[in-house]
Enzyme design. Structure first.
Site, short mmCIF file in Angstrom:
data_model
loop_
_atom_site.label_atom_id
_atom_site.label_comp_id
_atom_site.label_asym_id
_atom_site.label_seq_id
_atom_site.Cartn_x
_atom_site.Cartn_y
_atom_site.Cartn_z
N SER A 1 -4.18 31.80 -7.01
CA SER A 1 -4.93 31.95 -5.79
C SER A 1 -4.90 32.94 -5.55
O SER A 1 -6.31 33.56 -5.58
CB SER A 1 -4.30 30.24 -4.73
OG SER A 1 -3.26 29.00 -4.90
N ARG B 1 4.99 29.11 -14.11
CA ARG B 1 3.82 29.85 -14.89
C ARG B 1 4.21 30.68 -15.94
O ARG B 1 3.94 31.32 -16.76
CB ARG B 1 2.88 30.61 -14.40
CG ARG B 1 1.73 30.23 -13.06
CD ARG B 1 0.84 30.11 -12.55
NE ARG B 1 1.98 31.42 -11.14
CZ ARG B 1 1.57 31.79 -10.52
NH1 ARG B 1 0.36 32.23 -10.03
NH2 ARG B 1 2.61 32.72 -9.52
N HIS C 1 -2.77 23.86 -10.29
CA HIS C 1 -1.56 23.04 -8.50
C HIS C 1 -2.36 21.61 -9.58
O HIS C 1 -1.85 20.79 -9.16
CB HIS C 1 -2.77 23.66 -7.88
CG HIS C 1 -1.87 24.39 -7.29
ND1 HIS C 1 -3.16 25.71 -6.79
CD2 HIS C 1 -1.18 24.95 -7.11
CE1 HIS C 1 -2.52 26.78 -6.32
NE2 HIS C 1 -1.63 26.66 -6.65
N LYS D 1 0.53 35.23 6.63
CA LYS D 1 -0.86 34.81 5.67
C LYS D 1 -2.11 34.32 6.80
O LYS D 1 -2.10 33.89 7.36
CB LYS D 1 -0.58 33.74 4.50
CG LYS D 1 0.37 35.38 3.85
CD LYS D 1 0.51 33.94 2.22
CE LYS D 1 1.72 34.29 1.42
NZ LYS D 1 1.78 33.20 0.41
#
Length: 156
Positions: free
Chosen positions: A129, A91, A18, A42
């Site tokens: 993460s 990514r 990040h 979440k």
């Protein structure tokens, strides 16, 4: 016109991947607002205020980086803060396909908000993460994954 960018995410926790994206985008925008999203679906590992404080600490010497929390549509938050851009880190090709679909819907909702994709540096291309949380949960060494200030706090 001031170029304001929203970088949305849960940042649970913020990783070196990040910060790589934020650091490399500093010259592109006048202001980067890191939007720590609240997602009722979440359950984060770290409290919202803790995640926001870590980001503030990392960028305490960078006045163009701001931190907010938000809930709901990212496009709505962009309008509220005057952001014309959404920043997303990519990514892999899988990330791109997923993020492009979101960008297309955002564009349908507001054609004045542009999504900017930055590919992450190769050394962070597998960093997520969720993987970092697993390393932390099971007592692994996260020194190559997290900013130094977070590591110090977690170790104390």
């Amino acid at each position: 016109m001031k170029r304001i960018c929203l970088f949305p995410g849960t940042f649970d926790p913020i990783t070196l991947g990040h910060t790589d994206i934020i650091d490399r985008s500093l010259d592109l925008f006048d202001e980067i607002v890191v939007g720590v999203g609240v997602n009722s679906a979440k359950t984060p590992m770290f409290p919202l205020e803790q995640r926001m404080e870590w980001i503030r600490e990392i960028y305490s010497d960078r006045p163009k980086v701001k931190v907010i929390s938000y809930e709901g549509l990212t496009v709505k938050t962009c309008k509220e803060i005057g952001a014309q851009f959404i920043l997303r880190g990519i990514r892999s090709i899988g990330d791109f396909e997923y993020e492009k679909a979101i960008a297309d819907v955002n564009r349908m909702m507001d054609e004045n908000i542009e999504t900017i994709f930055l590919s992450c540096s190769p050394r962070y291309s597998t960093l997520a993460s969720s993987l970092v949380r697993d390393v932390l949960r099971y007592g692994g060494d996260a020194s190559q994954l997290l900013p130094a200030n977070i590591l110090r706090q977690l170790r104390s």
